[in-house]
Motif scaffolding. Structure first.
Motif, short mmCIF file in Angstrom:
data_model
loop_
_atom_site.label_atom_id
_atom_site.label_comp_id
_atom_site.label_asym_id
_atom_site.label_seq_id
_atom_site.Cartn_x
_atom_site.Cartn_y
_atom_site.Cartn_z
N THR A 122 93.71 78.16 22.01
CA THR A 122 93.85 78.93 20.77
C THR A 122 92.48 79.29 20.19
O THR A 122 92.24 80.43 19.77
CB THR A 122 94.66 78.13 19.74
N ALA A 123 91.57 78.33 20.19
CA ALA A 123 90.22 78.59 19.67
C ALA A 123 89.49 79.62 20.54
O ALA A 123 88.76 80.47 20.02
CB ALA A 123 89.42 77.29 19.63
N ALA A 124 89.72 79.56 21.85
CA ALA A 124 89.08 80.52 22.75
C ALA A 124 89.60 81.93 22.51
O ALA A 124 88.83 82.90 22.49
CB ALA A 124 89.33 80.11 24.20
N ARG A 125 90.90 82.07 22.32
CA ARG A 125 91.47 83.39 22.00
C ARG A 125 90.88 83.94 20.71
O ARG A 125 90.53 85.13 20.62
CB ARG A 125 93.00 83.28 21.85
N ARG A 126 90.77 83.08 19.72
CA ARG A 126 90.24 83.51 18.43
C ARG A 126 88.78 83.94 18.57
O ARG A 126 88.36 84.95 18.01
CB ARG A 126 90.38 82.36 17.42
N ARG A 127 88.01 83.21 19.34
CA ARG A 127 86.61 83.57 19.55
C ARG A 127 86.49 84.87 20.34
O ARG A 127 85.68 85.74 20.01
CB ARG A 127 85.88 82.44 20.29
N ALA A 128 87.30 85.02 21.37
CA ALA A 128 87.24 86.23 22.20
C ALA A 128 87.61 87.47 21.41
O ALA A 128 87.12 88.57 21.71
CB ALA A 128 88.16 86.08 23.41
N ALA A 129 88.47 87.31 20.40
CA ALA A 129 88.89 88.47 19.61
C ALA A 129 87.72 89.11 18.88
O ALA A 129 87.78 90.29 18.49
CB ALA A 129 89.97 88.05 18.60
N GLY A 130 86.64 88.37 18.69
CA GLY A 130 85.46 88.94 18.03
C GLY A 130 84.60 89.79 18.94
O GLY A 130 83.66 90.44 18.46
N VAL A 155 77.50 78.86 28.04
CA VAL A 155 77.70 77.94 26.90
C VAL A 155 77.78 78.73 25.60
O VAL A 155 78.62 78.47 24.74
CB VAL A 155 76.57 76.90 26.85
N GLU A 156 76.91 79.73 25.46
CA GLU A 156 76.90 80.54 24.25
C GLU A 156 78.19 81.35 24.10
O GLU A 156 78.78 81.40 23.02
CB GLU A 156 75.70 81.49 24.27
N VAL A 157 78.62 81.98 25.18
CA VAL A 157 79.82 82.82 25.12
C VAL A 157 81.06 81.98 24.85
O VAL A 157 81.89 82.32 24.01
CB VAL A 157 79.98 83.63 26.43
N ALA A 158 81.21 80.87 25.57
CA ALA A 158 82.40 80.03 25.41
C ALA A 158 82.44 79.37 24.04
O ALA A 158 83.53 79.10 23.50
CB ALA A 158 82.46 78.98 26.51
N GLY A 159 81.30 79.09 23.47
CA GLY A 159 81.26 78.52 22.12
C GLY A 159 81.99 77.21 21.96
O GLY A 159 82.59 76.94 20.91
N GLY A 160 81.97 76.38 22.99
CA GLY A 160 82.61 75.08 22.90
C GLY A 160 84.09 75.08 23.18
O GLY A 160 84.75 74.03 23.06
N THR A 161 84.66 76.22 23.58
CA THR A 161 86.11 76.29 23.81
C THR A 161 86.49 76.01 25.26
O THR A 161 87.67 75.88 25.57
CB THR A 161 86.66 77.67 23.43
N GLY A 162 85.50 75.93 26.16
CA GLY A 162 85.78 75.65 27.56
C GLY A 162 85.41 74.22 27.91
O GLY A 162 84.99 73.43 27.06
N THR A 163 85.57 73.88 29.19
CA THR A 163 85.17 72.57 29.70
C THR A 163 83.85 72.74 30.43
O THR A 163 83.76 73.52 31.38
CB THR A 163 86.24 72.00 30.65
N LEU A 164 82.85 72.01 29.99
CA LEU A 164 81.48 72.17 30.48
C LEU A 164 81.20 71.18 31.60
O LEU A 164 81.53 69.99 31.48
CB LEU A 164 80.52 71.95 29.31
N VAL A 165 80.58 71.66 32.68
CA VAL A 165 80.16 70.78 33.78
C VAL A 165 78.72 71.11 34.15
O VAL A 165 78.28 72.25 34.02
CB VAL A 165 81.07 70.93 35.01
#
Length: 380
Positions: A346-354, A302-312
């Motif tokens: 797009t948000a996930a790519r931006r987060r991963a770039a950090g 949850v911390e790594v994805a930062g809300g950009t994935g689908t949570l189950v």
């Protein structure tokens, strides 16, 4: 840097961490510093050779004897003014005037001991507690692990959060010729659900196989990339028990980084159903590659994805099946669902770039250099 994990039968995610971080440390070394890999005595240490990193220098004891010596407090120092142990296998105490930093990847030995062998859980609890008591500093990959470590293994060593990174080879699509060759060699389907990681109980692959057999799941094959670990999980047997057709399961085993890049970029969706994680590199790598992620509610994911994935929810295969189906359907949707998924990617790519290995190495150098100055000052 102790690079012993690279010689383990199944190096796993900590092996990738060791290799990527060591190379990045060598590339960003401050003036006057060099990075040397150190391993226990092996017949062939060539798997621990890392471009840009000196060595590996071989200690006089084989792995089992080295572990026993350090467990008994024998101060066999690996060398250097500073030592980084990328796993809890580390000297029992820092040498006077020199510094020791240990990476603790997760608190699974306390939170989910059933996903390890009893011997493995006991050993990890012991050496992590020792490192917290005697090392100069502890590095963890997420704030979740930092909080859990304070709860389960309190001690004087300060804890610093330094995340992982994404290799450039995985962030960028492979060239078309390489992709075609690897696709044909691995017999990859045109569309598929992908899982990446060592096949062991903690990764939740048994739940994923069960989920993919449900009527609510996408009608796609499941591709699993990663070596067999402990626990004896036979995914083909589990598929038979769950009613998942054999032609919908493709187990690739261990793959190279070049192969993984192709497998990852071709995936329709990445499934990360882990029961517990300290970080979750496959999730970050999928985010960087623009592949949507469905992940469990394991706190570190949850911390790594930062809300950009689908949570189950963890351990709920029906919910996992439905989430995978929704993502797969959205990938082919030109309406609101498709737009929402595109925005998430797009948000996930931006987060991963950090998250880069260079950034991780620079943060670790700051820690090591500061500790080294303090250690040397104590001698004066």
């Amino acid at each position: 840097m102790l690079t012993e994990q690279l010689l383990a039968p199944v190096p796993g995610g900590t092996g990738r961490y060791t290799r990527e971080l060591a190379a990045a440390l060598a590339a960003t070394a401050p003036e006057g510093w060099t990075v040397t890999g150190v391993v226990s005595r092996h017949g062939d240490p060539s798997a621990a050779v890392i471009p840009g990193v000196a060595g590996p220098r071989v200690l006089p004891l084989p792995r089992s004897a080295l572990i026993a010596a350090w467990e008994r407090g024998v101060p066999l120092w690996p060398g250097g003014d500073a030592v980084h142990a990328p796993t809890p296998l580390a000297p029992p105490v820092a040498k006077r005037g020199r510094s020791l930093v240990v990476t603790v990847h997760d608190t699974v030995p306390w939170t989910h001991p059933d996903t390890l062998t009893p011997r493995g859980a006991n050993w990890h609890r012991k050496v992590i507690a020792r490192a917290r008591a005697r090392a100069n500093a502890i590095v963890v990959p997420t704030a979740v692990v930092a909080a859990e470590l304070d709860q389960h293994a309190p001690g004087p060593a300060p804890v610093t959060v330094i995340g992982h990174g994404v290799p450039a080879a995985l962030a960028s699509p492979p060239d078309p010729v390489t992709a075609t060759v690897i696709t044909e060699r691995l017999r990859l389907p045109e569309h598929y659900v992908l899982a990446v990681g060592t096949v062991e109980p903690r990764k939740g692959l048994d739940l994923l196989v069960t989920a993919m057999a449900q009527a609510q799941a996408p009608n796609l094959p499941l591709v699993v990339a990663g070596p067999a670990g402990w626990g004896g999980l036979d995914l083909a047997e589990l598929a038979d028990q769950a009613g998942l057709a054999r032609d919908r399961l493709r187990v690739l085993g261990r793959v190279s980084d070049t192969e993984l890049a192709v497998v990852l970029h071709r995936a329709t969706v990445l499934a990360a159903p882990s029961r517990s994680e300290g970080f979750g590199l496959p999730v970050l790598e999928a985010m960087a590659a623009g592949v949507p992620v469905v992940h469990s509610d394991a706190p570190a994911l949850v911390e790594v994805a930062g809300g950009t994935g689908t949570l189950v929810p963890t351990r709920e295969p029906i919910a996992l099946a439905r989430a995978l189906r929704e993502v797969v359907d959205a990938r082919g949707d030109h309406g609101a669902a498709g737009r929402r998924l595109a925005e998430s990617i797009t948000a996930a790519r931006r987060r991963a770039a950090g998250f880069t290995w260079t950034r991780a190495a620079e943060a670790l150098w700051r820690l090591h250099v500061d500790l080294h100055r303090s250690a040397r000052a104590e001698l004066r």
